[in-house]
Structures are given as structure tokens and as C-alpha cells.
Design an enzyme around this catalytic site. Structure first.
Site, short mmCIF file in Angstrom:
data_model
loop_
_atom_site.label_atom_id
_atom_site.label_comp_id
_atom_site.label_asym_id
_atom_site.label_seq_id
_atom_site.Cartn_x
_atom_site.Cartn_y
_atom_site.Cartn_z
N HIS A 1 1.09 0.94 -12.97
CA HIS A 1 1.82 -0.24 -13.43
C HIS A 1 3.32 0.08 -13.49
O HIS A 1 3.70 1.13 -14.00
CB HIS A 1 1.32 -0.68 -14.82
CG HIS A 1 1.97 -1.93 -15.28
ND1 HIS A 1 1.59 -3.18 -14.83
CD2 HIS A 1 3.03 -2.13 -16.10
CE1 HIS A 1 2.37 -4.10 -15.38
NE2 HIS A 1 3.25 -3.49 -16.15
N ARG B 1 -5.45 -8.61 -9.27
CA ARG B 1 -6.43 -9.39 -10.05
C ARG B 1 -6.95 -8.52 -11.18
O ARG B 1 -6.98 -7.29 -11.07
CB ARG B 1 -7.60 -9.83 -9.17
CG ARG B 1 -7.16 -10.87 -8.14
CD ARG B 1 -8.31 -11.29 -7.24
NE ARG B 1 -7.76 -11.89 -6.04
CZ ARG B 1 -7.84 -13.20 -5.75
NH1 ARG B 1 -8.50 -14.04 -6.52
NH2 ARG B 1 -7.28 -13.67 -4.64
N GLY C 1 0.79 -1.23 0.00
CA GLY C 1 0.00 0.00 0.00
C GLY C 1 0.82 1.27 0.00
O GLY C 1 0.32 2.33 0.38
N SER C 2 2.07 1.20 -0.48
CA SER C 2 2.87 2.44 -0.49
C SER C 2 2.29 3.47 -1.46
O SER C 2 2.41 4.68 -1.23
CB SER C 2 4.34 2.15 -0.80
OG SER C 2 4.52 1.79 -2.15
N ASP D 1 -9.13 -0.83 -18.65
CA ASP D 1 -10.14 -1.38 -19.56
C ASP D 1 -10.12 -2.89 -19.41
O ASP D 1 -9.46 -3.41 -18.50
CB ASP D 1 -9.93 -0.90 -21.00
CG ASP D 1 -8.65 -1.43 -21.62
OD1 ASP D 1 -8.02 -2.34 -21.04
OD2 ASP D 1 -8.29 -0.94 -22.70
N ASP E 1 -3.51 -4.35 -18.54
CA ASP E 1 -2.60 -3.21 -18.60
C ASP E 1 -2.62 -2.52 -19.97
O ASP E 1 -1.59 -2.10 -20.49
CB ASP E 1 -1.16 -3.64 -18.23
CG ASP E 1 -1.11 -4.31 -16.87
OD1 ASP E 1 -1.85 -3.88 -15.97
OD2 ASP E 1 -0.33 -5.27 -16.71
N ARG F 1 -8.13 -15.65 -9.98
CA ARG F 1 -9.37 -15.15 -10.60
C ARG F 1 -10.03 -14.10 -9.74
O ARG F 1 -9.90 -14.11 -8.52
CB ARG F 1 -10.36 -16.30 -10.80
CG ARG F 1 -10.26 -17.01 -12.11
CD ARG F 1 -11.44 -17.98 -12.26
NE ARG F 1 -12.71 -17.29 -12.21
CZ ARG F 1 -13.86 -17.85 -11.82
NH1 ARG F 1 -13.89 -19.11 -11.41
NH2 ARG F 1 -14.97 -17.15 -11.82
C1 GAR Z 1 3.62 -1.21 -7.37
O1 GAR Z 1 4.95 -1.17 -7.82
C2 GAR Z 1 2.66 -1.31 -8.52
O2 GAR Z 1 3.10 -0.62 -9.65
C3 GAR Z 1 2.64 -2.79 -8.77
O3 GAR Z 1 2.65 -3.37 -7.49
C4 GAR Z 1 3.35 -2.50 -6.59
C5 GAR Z 1 2.47 -2.26 -5.38
O4 GAR Z 1 3.16 -1.56 -4.38
N1 GAR Z 1 1.49 -3.17 -9.51
C6 GAR Z 1 1.46 -4.17 -10.39
O5 GAR Z 1 2.43 -4.84 -10.65
C7 GAR Z 1 0.11 -4.38 -11.06
N2 GAR Z 1 0.20 -5.43 -12.02
P1 GAR Z 1 2.38 -0.88 -3.18
O6 GAR Z 1 1.43 -1.92 -2.58
O7 GAR Z 1 3.46 -0.53 -2.22
O8 GAR Z 1 1.65 0.32 -3.70
#
Ligand code: GAR
Length: 190
Positions: A111, A93, A12-13, A143, A147, A65
């Protein structure tokens, strides 16, 4: 104030970066609900610590899923909380029509690559394994693809010769935390 709902599966950063932007007055919004498909995710604890409602999404025991019934339930909970825009922040997901249709053009994702390069999981590792010299992050509308939605903002970072997957991810995250609040501002006009 724009009411945000956040979906995440991990630390959750990025949600924290959004909260920080709200706190310092640079984003006129509030996070009203945080949902996670992982009951142990630190994102839930972060939210609860600052008094934000944080709940678990039941995905019926499926590892990857996102069942239609779960998506409908998430849509309902977000609507009940008055959410106007949904931010995916490390949510692992794929969101499909039940949830997309409930928030048309109102779901954003962050992403960790310069899309359309390296969609999917562990994009930072894909970049290192591929020998890329540059990567970054992208905020885009969600969408029905993986990604693939229209891009709102991107930021580039160099990939250094001695980078590991982790060191590149850390460099990318610094930029994620900068552009996610900015992208929300751009999209919502707040
Ligand atoms: C982030 O780097 C985000 O871009 C990535 O997961 C991490 C979550 O970090 N998301 C994906 O790879 C989506 N496919 P966080 O929980 O510290 O925000």
C-alpha cells in the site's frame, strides 16, 4: 521454492520487482500464476512475456465489487497452481472471506502510504492534498478490513514542497520495489 500467486489490476511494476529479486537470487521463490480483474492490465503482458501463466478474473461486470463467486474461483485457481503465498500488487478490489479463508495469514498487500495513514485509493494523492511532509509505503498481511492487517515492513519517503501526486507516487514506488521482495522473504523465511 516458494510458489507465489500475484493479483494485480495495473502496470505490475511491483510484480516486476519480485521477479527481479527472484532472478538475482535474492528471493528463493517462483511466480506460478498472475491474475487480473482488468484484461488490459500490463501486468498480464509482463507475466506472459516471461512465460508465467496469466489469466483474467471475471468479476461479473461489477466495477468495484469482488463478488464471492469470483473470490472462490480465484482461490480455486490459485490452489490448483500450487500457490503457497498470495501477493496483491496493485490489486484494486477488497479481498474478503472466501479468498482470505483459503489462504489464512498467507496474503500480502503493498500500500502506497505509511499505514494506518491514508488507507484506500490514491494514497499518494491523499498525502499531497493533506500537506503531509512524510509518506511512504507499507507491506501488510491482508485481513477483512481495508488496508488494516498486521504490518510487515514500511519505508518512508519525504514529501517535497513542489511534489505533485505523480512525483510523490514515483518516489514511493522506488521504495515499494525494494520492500516488497524483502517482506516476502521475511514472512516466508526464504
Ligand atoms: C502501487 O503503488 C501500489 O502500492 C498501489 O497501486 C500501485 C500499483 O503499481 N496499490 C494500491 O493503491 C492498493 N490500494 P504497480 O501495478 O506498478 O505495481
Amino acid at each position: 521454492k516458494l510458489k507465489l500467486g500475484v493479483l494485480g489490476s495495473g502496470s505490475g511494476s511491483n510484480m516486476q520487482a519480485i521477479l527481479d529479486a527472484i532472478d538475482d537470487g535474492s528471493l528463493q521463490a517462483e511466480i506460478v500464476l498472475v491474475l487480473s480483474d482488468n484484461e488490459d492490465a500490463y501486468i498480464l503482458e509482463r507475466a506472459r512475456k516471461v512465460g508465467i501463466a496469466a489469466e483474467v478474473i471475471d468479476c461479473g461486470g461489477y466495477a468495484q465489487r469482488f463478488p464471492e463467486a469470483s473470490q472462490l474461483e480465484v482461490a480455486q485457481r490459485l490452489k490448483q497452481a500450487g500457490v503457497e503465498m498470495v501477493c496483491l500488487a496493485g490489486f484494486m478490489r477488497l479481498v474478503k472471506s472466501p479468498l482470505l479463508d483459503a489462504f489464512p495469514q498467507r496474503i500480502l498487500n503493498i500500500h502506497p502510504s505509511l499505514l494506518p495513514a491514508y488507507p484506500g485509493l490514491m494514497a499518494w494523492k491523499q498525502a499531497v492534498d493533506d500537506g503531509a511532509t512524510e509518506s511512504g509505503c507499507t507491506v501488510h498481511y491482508v485481513d477483512a478490513g481495508m488496508d488494516t492487517g498486521p504490518i510487515v515492513l514500511q519505508a518512508k519517503v519525504p514529501v517535497l514542497g513542489d511534489d505533485t501526486a505523480d512525483s510523490l507516487h514515483a518516489r514511493i514506488q522506488v521504495e515499494e520495489h525494494r520492500i516488497y521482495p524483502e517482506a516476502i522473504r521475511v514472512v516466508a523465511g526464504v
